[in-house]
Design an enzyme around this catalytic site. Structure first.
Site, PDB file in Angstrom:
ATOM      1  N   HIS A   6      12.572 -65.826  39.445  1.00  0.00           N
ATOM      2  CA  HIS A   6      13.181 -67.125  39.717  1.00  0.00           C
ATOM      3  C   HIS A   6      12.395 -68.273  39.094  1.00  0.00           C
ATOM      4  CE1 HIS A   6      16.236 -66.107  43.057  1.00  0.00           C
ATOM      5  NE2 HIS A   6      16.018 -65.049  42.295  1.00  0.00           N
ATOM      6  N   HIS A  23      16.746 -54.804  40.636  1.00  0.00           N
ATOM      7  CA  HIS A  23      17.275 -54.307  41.898  1.00  0.00           C
ATOM      8  C   HIS A  23      16.833 -52.876  42.203  1.00  0.00           C
ATOM      9  CE1 HIS A  23      20.768 -57.444  41.818  1.00  0.00           C
ATOM     10  NE2 HIS A  23      19.572 -57.992  41.865  1.00  0.00           N
TER      11      HIS A  23
END
Length: 735
Positions: free
Chosen positions: A102, A270
């Protein structure tokens, strides 16, 4: 504009939808948090907010760090679970991967802004974005390590290095790491959008094909407060499979990722960790920037006992993607294709997908109690890798070829976390990969010419028949592509000779081609990159001498020449100027004021207000305006002696004997200056000319340059600013 894909080809980088004055600046921190302490008054007058001061050499400091010790400390931190914020599965690795992702993932190609290169995740608005929920805790977990190593590791570098160590500690592949991201100490002004609500407050998605609404440039995220896309689906709709793939493809492309990189990053990221959606979001505290003073910068707070039980909410989705959330492998793709999935709601009310009748061995451990098993999940974004035909082909290949996934993820992660670093010459540290990648805009090493060769070349240029105007324009076209946001563009490499830059309308391609051909004929052993810049310097020296001033335009030499093989042409398209006030160029009238785009361009070039002002006035005096400007060849020159470096532009602009009127058909972009007494037309100008007389702050600078004795100050400022632009990308000279 393509309403189906949301792409905008050749359009204004700030146009889209109903754009107002916020189209360059958006909502500011003061808008979002009006009660927050305002410190900008203390940086007025050029005061530096950096506690290390102007003389701090971060490269020197980084090169002195105990790199092995730092990585060892980070590795130990991964499993050193703290009671105030326990690690899921006893391992902070997934948490730190998200932090690094992020930090880097705000980068967008449209203007090169965002990204991890200055540690902006520490400041508002990013520290309080909904998509960055609870990353305040990740940064606090890192504080003891940052405190220990001090100035030798910036927060910006620490974010990315920690993400790399997290991947390595869980057996994942890493391509390398390059340091060199110097921290800043105040929020940067970046346009994140005009919306007045965050994604978790019902803000509308930015792509609505049925309404002809595309994703506005230079934005990349689909909704305000997101890094990429809404994981629940477009506008929260999990059934819009086509729209989900469209959103992913568009937003990742605007962050410089192709389909394969998008799939690899999604699946690789993920493979680790879980989503958090244990309770409705309204049961938690405010974001850090809006929380109470005594919370000491923490946000999204809840009962400490609830935290210990894992009852936290970030995205609102709840669950892990794989049965081995702290171990690299291919479980993500294996489960994605092994099961059919059904739509369910998380405890927080978010829409997510779970496998139907999963085998016990495919269940995930509970984040706090490994003896318990819970179903794995997929988001709507994950399901797109199965639903979309192109994504599915790539996903099936990765499912069946672990080595291919390993390599693709490692390279995509490296690109994600280094894309805004600029040329490889800026990278520091022992883990910089030897391989040079095309997206690093490689430039072959150049050789420094002798002073004699430079002098001889300048003399030949001035005797070549090429005008001052032509030479200045060519040099500006080469160098002014530089962006200090992601350190792309610039004169090194002379990419102005190759596509797409050689064909940009702003560069007057036919004229540019003739100039470059002549310089190539004259340059001898000089690189073309040096020849272009030196020719511009020679022209300015002549123009100043013609005006009665002897100046030396001391640009550096030793640039290399890039070829088409060194150039990813498509990736340079976003660098094409929609407007370039310095050449008085505007493609077409935009919804953003032309003078605002001038300020934005000056910011990307790293210019101060006086430098911007001097360059505009000097380029006008030199006649260096684009033939392809909407308003014609000589508009805005405001001098009777074009080609002479003088302060005539400012003198004539501020002359009280001139009355300015709008040229009606221009839509307030073009103006005519008439003699107040006779009514005779004297000058023609644009908005970016007249703003230096109408804006009080710019007028104050223009008056300094126009006053008696001001010409010397103007020329000194112009030459200094010119050299700054020409040399802005000389990272190859570091050290």
């Amino acid at each position: 504009m393509d309403a189906e894909t949301g792409s905008i080809e050749g359009g204004c980088p700030f146009t889209g939808g109903n754009v107002d004055m916020r189209a360059l600046f958006g909502r500011t921190n003061r808008d979002w948090w009006p009660d927050a302490l305002q410190l900008d008054i203390l940086t007025q007058g050029g005061k530096n907010a950096d506690p290390y001061g102007d003389d701090f050499d971060y490269a020197e400091a980084f090169n002195a760090v105990d790199y092995a010790g730092l990585k060892a400390d980070l590795t130990a931190l991964m499993t050193d679970s703290q009671s105030w914020w326990p690690a899921d599965y006893g391992h902070y690795g997934p948490f730190f991967i998200r932090m690094a992702w992020h930090a880097a993932g705000t980068y967008r190609t449209g203007d090169g802004r965002g990204g991890a290169s200055s540690g902006q995740q520490r400041f508002a608005p990013l520290n309080s974005w909904p998509d960055n929920g609870n990353l305040d805790k990740a940064r606090r977990l890192l504080w003891p390590i940052k405190q220990k190593y001090g100035k030798n590791i910036s927060w910006a570098d620490l974010f990315i290095l920690t993400g790399n160590v997290a991947i390595e500690s869980m057996g994942g592949p890493v391509f390398g790491f390059g340091g060199g991201r110097k921290d800043v100490y105040e929020p940067e002004t970046v346009y994140w959008g005009t919306e007045e609500l965050w994604v978790d407050q019902g803000v509308e998605t930015r792509i609505i094909p049925d309404e002809g609404k595309a994703l506005e440039n230079p934005l990349a995220a689909i909704q305000m407060g997101l890094i990429y896309v809404n994981p629940e689906g477009p506008g929260g709709n999990p059934h819009d499979a086509e729209g989900m793939a469209r959103d992913m493809r568009e937003t990742f492309a605007r962050m410089a990722m192709n389909d394969e990189e998008t799939v690899a990053l999604t699946a690789g990221g993920h493979a680790f960790g879980k989503c958090h959606g244990a309770k409705p979001a309204d049961t938690f505290g405010k974001a850090p920037e809006g929380e109470s003073l005594h919370t000491m910068g923490f946000g999204w707070l809840t009962d400490p006992e609830e935290i210990g039980k894992g009852h936290i909410t970030t995205s609102g989705i709840e669950g892990a993607w794989t049965p081995n959330p702290t171990q690299w492998g291919n479980d993500y793709f294996r489960l994605l294709f092994k099961y059919d999935y059904e739509l369910v709601e998380s405890p927080a009310g978010a829409k997510q997908w779970t496998p139907i009748n999963p085998d016990p061995e495919d269940m995930a451990p509970d984040a706090r109690d490994p003896s318990k098993k819970v179903p794995t999940i997929m988001t709507t974004a994950d399901m797109a890798l199965k639903r979309d035909p192109e994504y599915r082909k790539i996903s099936e290949r990765f499912r069946d070829d672990q080595a291919a996934l390993d390599d693709a993820f490692a390279r995509a992660w490296f690109k994600l976390t280094h894309r805004d670093m600029g040329p490889k010459a800026r990278y520091l540290g022992p883990e910089v990969p030897e391989e040079t990648l095309i997206w690093q805009d490689p430039v072959p090493a150049g050789s420094k010419p002798s002073d004699g060769d430079v002098s001889a070349f300048k003399a030949k240029v001035l005797d070549s028949g090429l005008s001052v105007r032509e030479l200045v324009k060519a040099a500006w076209a080469s160098a002014s592509t530089y962006r200090n946001s992601d350190h792309r563009g610039g004169a090194n490499g002379a990419r102005v000779r190759v596509a797409p830059q050689k064909d940009w309308a702003v560069n007057d391609p036919e004229e540019l081609s003739n100039v470059l051909a002549k310089l190539d004929e004259l340059r001898g052993n000089l690189s073309m990159a040096d020849a272009i810049v030196l020719a511009g310097a020679a022209a300015i020296e002549k123009a100043a001498k013609d005006g009665g001033f002897d100046v030396s335009v001391d640009v550096t030499t030793g640039r290399g020449d890039a070829t088409e093989e060194h150039t990813d042409a498509a990736s340079f398209e976003p660098l094409e100027p929609y407007a370039d006030a310095f050449r008085n160029y505007l493609k077409t009238k935009a919804s953003v004021k032309t003078e605002d785009m001038m300020v934005d361009k000056a910011n990307l070039l790293g210019l101060s207000i006086p430098e911007m002002t001097a360059l505009v006035g000097g380029m006008r005096a030199l006649g260096a305006v684009s033939k392809h400007a909407k308003h014609g060849n000589d508009i805005g020159v405001l001098t009777d002696r074009p080609g002479v470096l003088s302060n005539d532009f400012f003198v004539n602009l501020l002359h009280m004997g001139t009355l300015w009127e709008v040229v009606d058909e221009s839509g307030d972009e073009e103006f005519v200056g008439k003699d107040r007494e006779s009514g005779e037309e004297r000058w023609h100008a644009t908005r970016t000319d007249l703003v230096f007389g109408s804006n009080s702050q710019l007028r104050a600078i223009a008056e300094v340059f126009a006053e008696n004795g001001g010409e010397k100050r103007f020329i000194e400022t112009f030459v200094s600013a010119w050299v700054k632009v020409m040399d802005a990308d000389r990272f190859d000279l570091a050290g």
